[in-house]
Design a protein around this motif. Structure first.
Motif, mmCIF file in Angstrom:
data_model
loop_
_atom_site.group_PDB
_atom_site.id
_atom_site.type_symbol
_atom_site.label_atom_id
_atom_site.label_comp_id
_atom_site.label_asym_id
_atom_site.label_seq_id
_atom_site.Cartn_x
_atom_site.Cartn_y
_atom_site.Cartn_z
ATOM 1 N N GLY A 1 42.053 35.015 45.357
ATOM 2 C CA GLY A 1 42.220 35.421 46.752
ATOM 3 C C GLY A 1 41.015 36.187 47.263
ATOM 4 O O GLY A 1 40.135 36.592 46.512
ATOM 5 N N ALA A 2 40.993 36.348 48.566
ATOM 6 C CA ALA A 2 39.887 37.087 49.186
ATOM 7 C C ALA A 2 40.049 38.562 48.844
ATOM 8 O O ALA A 2 41.111 39.130 48.984
ATOM 9 N N GLY A 3 38.991 39.170 48.355
ATOM 10 C CA GLY A 3 39.008 40.594 48.047
ATOM 11 C C GLY A 3 38.020 41.300 48.951
ATOM 12 O O GLY A 3 37.273 40.676 49.690
ATOM 13 N N ASP A 4 38.032 42.587 48.891
ATOM 14 C CA ASP A 4 37.056 43.274 49.719
ATOM 15 C C ASP A 4 35.698 43.181 49.024
ATOM 16 O O ASP A 4 35.592 43.237 47.809
ATOM 17 N N LEU A 5 34.669 42.936 49.804
ATOM 18 C CA LEU A 5 33.351 42.575 49.293
ATOM 19 C C LEU A 5 32.764 43.655 48.392
ATOM 20 O O LEU A 5 32.152 43.352 47.376
ATOM 21 N N GLY B 1 30.731 42.402 39.901
ATOM 22 C CA GLY B 1 29.715 41.409 39.582
ATOM 23 C C GLY B 1 30.119 39.995 39.960
ATOM 24 O O GLY B 1 29.561 39.029 39.460
ATOM 25 N N LEU B 2 31.114 39.879 40.835
ATOM 26 C CA LEU B 2 31.598 38.555 41.230
ATOM 27 C C LEU B 2 30.977 38.070 42.528
ATOM 28 O O LEU B 2 31.186 36.925 42.918
ATOM 29 N N ALA B 3 30.267 38.931 43.215
ATOM 30 C CA ALA B 3 29.638 38.550 44.478
ATOM 31 C C ALA B 3 28.320 39.300 44.600
ATOM 32 O O ALA B 3 28.139 40.358 44.001
#
Length: 53
Positions: A16-20, A27-29
């Motif tokens: 799901g969308a998480g907060d950036l 380390g996922l974005a």
């Protein structure tokens, strides 16, 4: 009541969308670049409009 055996806790990351900020910390974005708009649009070289009297 019978004793219930403890379950192994399984941690996984949902899709799901998480907060950036959190995603960056994990380390996922990657941090997103800040858009620079200066010089992107050309302003026409027009004289100032005259005020109607």
């Amino acid at each position: 009541m019978a004793d219930v055996p403890s379950r192994q806790v399984e941690r996984r990351i949902d899709e799901g969308a998480g907060d950036l900020e959190t995603l960056i910390e994990l380390g996922l974005a990657e941090e997103q670049p800040v858009p620079q708009y200066q010089g992107l649009f050309l302003e026409p070289d027009l004289p100032p409009a005259e005020e109607p009297q």
